[in-house]
Design a protein around this motif. Structure first.
Motif, PDB file in Angstrom:
ATOM      1  N   ASP A 313     -53.551 -26.961  69.014  1.00  0.00           N
ATOM      2  CA  ASP A 313     -54.031 -28.230  68.460  1.00  0.00           C
ATOM      3  C   ASP A 313     -54.818 -28.016  67.177  1.00  0.00           C
ATOM      4  O   ASP A 313     -54.755 -28.837  66.254  1.00  0.00           O
ATOM      5  N   ILE A 316     -52.385 -27.639  64.474  1.00  0.00           N
ATOM      6  CA  ILE A 316     -51.843 -28.943  64.046  1.00  0.00           C
ATOM      7  C   ILE A 316     -52.821 -29.614  63.093  1.00  0.00           C
ATOM      8  O   ILE A 316     -52.450 -30.072  62.006  1.00  0.00           O
ATOM      9  N   LEU A 317     -54.105 -29.655  63.510  1.00  0.00           N
ATOM     10  CA  LEU A 317     -55.107 -30.334  62.681  1.00  0.00           C
ATOM     11  C   LEU A 317     -55.197 -29.672  61.317  1.00  0.00           C
ATOM     12  O   LEU A 317     -55.284 -30.346  60.284  1.00  0.00           O
ATOM     13  N   ARG A 318     -55.132 -28.332  61.302  1.00  0.00           N
ATOM     14  CA  ARG A 318     -55.208 -27.627  60.023  1.00  0.00           C
ATOM     15  C   ARG A 318     -53.981 -27.948  59.184  1.00  0.00           C
ATOM     16  O   ARG A 318     -54.080 -28.130  57.978  1.00  0.00           O
ATOM     17  N   SER A 319     -52.804 -28.041  59.822  1.00  0.00           N
ATOM     18  CA  SER A 319     -51.588 -28.274  59.036  1.00  0.00           C
ATOM     19  C   SER A 319     -51.543 -29.700  58.489  1.00  0.00           C
ATOM     20  O   SER A 319     -50.958 -29.932  57.454  1.00  0.00           O
ATOM     21  N   VAL A 320     -52.193 -30.642  59.163  1.00  0.00           N
ATOM     22  CA  VAL A 320     -52.195 -32.000  58.598  1.00  0.00           C
ATOM     23  C   VAL A 320     -53.388 -32.220  57.682  1.00  0.00           C
ATOM     24  O   VAL A 320     -53.672 -33.342  57.285  1.00  0.00           O
ATOM     25  N   GLY A 321     -54.116 -31.148  57.354  1.00  0.00           N
ATOM     26  CA  GLY A 321     -55.089 -31.286  56.273  1.00  0.00           C
ATOM     27  C   GLY A 321     -56.548 -31.154  56.644  1.00  0.00           C
ATOM     28  O   GLY A 321     -57.415 -31.392  55.817  1.00  0.00           O
ATOM     29  N   PHE A 322     -56.853 -30.781  57.897  1.00  0.00           N
ATOM     30  CA  PHE A 322     -58.262 -30.580  58.242  1.00  0.00           C
ATOM     31  C   PHE A 322     -58.731 -29.232  57.713  1.00  0.00           C
ATOM     32  O   PHE A 322     -58.011 -28.237  57.796  1.00  0.00           O
ATOM     33  N   HIS A 323     -59.966 -29.220  57.181  1.00  0.00           N
ATOM     34  CA  HIS A 323     -60.538 -27.990  56.641  1.00  0.00           C
ATOM     35  C   HIS A 323     -61.093 -27.135  57.775  1.00  0.00           C
ATOM     36  O   HIS A 323     -61.329 -27.625  58.866  1.00  0.00           O
ATOM     37  N   PRO A 409     -53.017 -21.633  60.864  1.00  0.00           N
ATOM     38  CA  PRO A 409     -51.898 -22.402  61.407  1.00  0.00           C
ATOM     39  C   PRO A 409     -50.575 -21.625  61.359  1.00  0.00           C
ATOM     40  O   PRO A 409     -49.786 -21.685  62.283  1.00  0.00           O
ATOM     41  N   VAL A 410     -50.402 -20.854  60.304  1.00  0.00           N
ATOM     42  CA  VAL A 410     -49.105 -20.194  60.148  1.00  0.00           C
ATOM     43  C   VAL A 410     -48.890 -19.123  61.233  1.00  0.00           C
ATOM     44  O   VAL A 410     -47.769 -18.923  61.714  1.00  0.00           O
TER      45      VAL A 410
END
Lengths: 418, 227
Positions: A313, A316-323, A409-410
């Motif tokens: 999770d 996911i948050l990091r990939s949608v732009g969370f720092h 994320p990667v």
């Protein structure tokens, strides 16, 4: 802090009610113990010191000279004959405070000193019918002494005015009276090893709420004590009352310097108790600290588990732009909320525990006499509890939060996709 | 719009060259598919295009900005504002319902008010055929529905480009086809740019431009619109 981070943190907390609830309970228990133990300990200590400070002088000047005069033999000869006299009899150097009235007057002029009173202290035996009882005899100036240690306030029977007026009155501690079986108006024979016997009339009983004092102390007029103890015109003590009790050590020092007699603050007099209290408080701090730390480990363990479960999770948050910071703050926030909710529950339950304890009827008669369990409900404890819990919560969630914020994320995506 | 030059990526202690001097240009409105065997570098390329990973060397330019030079926070902001992702697994957050999942990237961006986010999210979910299921949690949806919700999340925040990594890989053919149709619809109706990595040749054949990769290089680039 962005609102969405708060929103996500709250939802994630709520979605793991059971786990986070356990962490909350751990914190609540720590805070509860902090409040209850401190309440009990402070209840006793504060009551004891309160009683001590009302019945005891804040500074006592003793009859021991700090720079004693040279022995009579050395004074007699100009040239040095003997520095030491072996087996000098104690009666040769009667201990006394010279010019007590002047010292009392001078002490009263000192800043911070509210009142001063001269007295003589010794041991005596009271005889009533067939009963004998050894007591701690205090010869006082009734009017002045009442300003230093408000004896009249502790009088449970009889009248202080009669004591002041009559020449042969005696006031007994409540414990002394019950052991002798004395009543108001009884005439007691009073004697010591060194002076004359006197017949004294019981004019009052006092109860200071401190059994060791109530069971041993009696008050007579200074003149009668001097006769009883065979020390005519001798003053053995001068007691002072101060405006600020904390200033006692400082006043004691300056009194020593000014008058040349040994002086003692109430802190010194009661240093054994204060030492015990300090030790008790240290032990309590360790215990409470340990319990709160265990609560912190609860948060740590549960959050580490959650971070490990939530790696995907977080990715996911990091990939949608969370720092990274959003993730860090999110987990710290969860730790803080667990701590604060735990503290609130601990405070609330702690308050009721303290309340219930204060209504608990006990009959204690040791150092302090009380009909109820002594507890202190100090609002500061609740804030301490909350502050400690928050600190522990933030420290405990720091590790999981840092771990969460370092998720790449990667790496997660590669793992998932093979 | 998206320009790649001399892109290399080495992975692992052995410095395995997964991408080998790839050059590529993607224009707005294209629906690009990337095919190739496992290990050919498709996903790695996609992560680099999506600012999820940093190249070993080379340049990835999105709207003229070299995203490989950006720091971590700047890349996160870029992903939020300019990119949308769809992965093989739905990757929806389990604590949130479908509507909230779609709203989260928009709320992070903070450009729209909460109610606007909500309106936009339900609109997009409507367009992918999930208008009835807004309040469901992800685990209450079928695989195809989950994947369409992911597409809605990727699209709702008005990205410049949507990157999809085997979006149909985990679905049966019927659900996969439905997902394909959603992409096609978005490209056609809204002019969306999509880059999709896929194993399935039939789906790849439906896209406007087909790339094929092998050993970290693009070995075929068929642009149907050029024909």
């Amino acid at each position: 802090m962005s609102r969405i981070v708060v929103f996500i943190a709250l939802r994630q907390l709520w979605d793991r009610k059971l786990l986070n609830g356990i962490a909350v309970l751990g914190v609540a228990l720590g805070v509860l113990v902090l409040i209850a133990i401190n309440g009990i300990m402070q209840g006793f200590q504060v009551k004891f010191l309160d009683n001590i400070l009302r019945i005891s002088p804040h500074v006592t000047i003793f009859d021991k000279q700090l720079r004693p005069e040279a022995s009579i033999l050395t004074r007699y000869e100009d040239t040095f004959v003997a520095a030491k006299v072996a087996h000098e009899s104690p009666s040769d150097r009667q201990l006394r405070i010279a010019r007590p009235t002047e010292i009392v007057r001078a002490a009263e002029q000192m800043s911070g000193v509210q009142a001063a009173a001269a007295s003589l202290v010794g041991s005596a035996v009271l005889v009533l019918g067939s009963k004998q009882y050894p007591v701690d005899l205090r010869g006082i100036d009734p009017a002045k002494q009442d300003q230093v240690t408000p004896l009249s306030a502790y009088l449970v029977e009889g009248s202080y005015r009669t004591f002041s007026a009559a020449s042969d009155g005696i006031i007994l501690g409540s414990g002394v009276a019950s052991r002798l079986g004395a009543n108001l108006g009884d005439v007691i024979v009073c004697g010591s090893g060194t002076g004359d016997r006197l017949n004294l009339k019981v004019v009052g009983f006092f109860d200071a709420g401190i059994p060791p004092v109530d069971n041993s102390r009696v008050y007579v007029k200074l003149r009668n004590a001097q006769v009883l103890l065979g020390k005519p015109d001798v003053v053995g003590r001068i007691e002072l009352r101060l405006a600020d009790t904390d200033s006692a050590p400082r006043v004691s020092d300056s009194v020593e310097r000014m008058f040349g007699y040994d002086a003692e603050s109430w802190q010194e007099t009661n240093s054994n108790f204060l030492g015990i209290f300090a030790m008790q408080n240290t032990i309590i701090s360790f215990v409470v600290g340990a319990i709160l730390a265990v609560g912190g480990f609860g948060i740590l363990a549960i959050q580490i588990m959650i971070v490990l479960q939530k790696t995907r999770d977080i990715a996911i948050l990091r990939s949608v732009g969370f720092h990274r910071n959003d993730i860090l703050v999110g987990f710290l926030l969860q730790g803080a909320i667990i701590a604060l909710v735990g503290a609130a529950i601990g405070d609330l339950v702690g308050h009721y525990v303290v309340l219930a304890l204060s209504h608990l009827k006990t009959h204690q008669e040791g150092l302090v006499k009380s009909e109820y369990f002594l507890v202190r409900d100090d609002p500061r404890f609740y804030w301490y509890g909350a502050a400690f819990a928050l600190t522990v919560g933030l420290i405990a969630s720091m590790i999981p939060a840092l771990r969460g914020s370092r998720v790449e994320p990667v790496d997660v995506l590669r793992g998932q996709l093979g | 719009m998206l320009e790649v030059r001399d892109l290399c990526r080495e992975l692992g202690a052995m410095r395995n060259r997964v991408l080998d001097e790839v050059a590529l240009e993607i224009r707005a409105g294209e629906f690009v598919s990337i095919t190739g065997f496992s290990g050919s570098g498709k996903s790695t390329l996609l992560y680099l295009l999506g600012a999820l990973d940093r190249p070993s060397s080379g340049i990835v330019k999105l709207d003229g900005i070299d995203i490989s030079l950006l720091d971590d926070d700047a890349r996160a902001t870029l992903r939020n504002e300019k990119l949308g992702f769809v992965f093989q697994f739905h990757f929806l957050l389990p604590e949130f319902n479908v509507l909230e999942n779609v709203m989260i990237p928009m709320l992070r961006r903070g450009k729209r008010s909460r109610s606007e986010c909500q309106r936009r999210a339900s609109e997009v979910l409507e367009s992918v055929g999930l208008g009835e299921l807004l309040a469901r949690r992800p685990h209450q949806l079928s695989g195809g529905q989950q994947q369409r919700a992911s597409i809605a999340r990727a699209v709702a925040n008005d990205p410049r480009i949507v990157l999809a990594d085997e979006p149909t890989g985990n679905l049966d053919s019927k659900s996969g086809l439905a997902v394909m149709q959603v992409f096609e619809h978005l490209v056609r109706a809204q002019g969306l740019t999509v880059v999709m990595v896929t194993h399935e040749r039939t789906f790849a054949a439906r896209t406007s431009r087909q790339l094929e990769m092998q050993d970290g290089r693009i070995i075929a680039d068929i642009d149907q619109r050029d024909d």
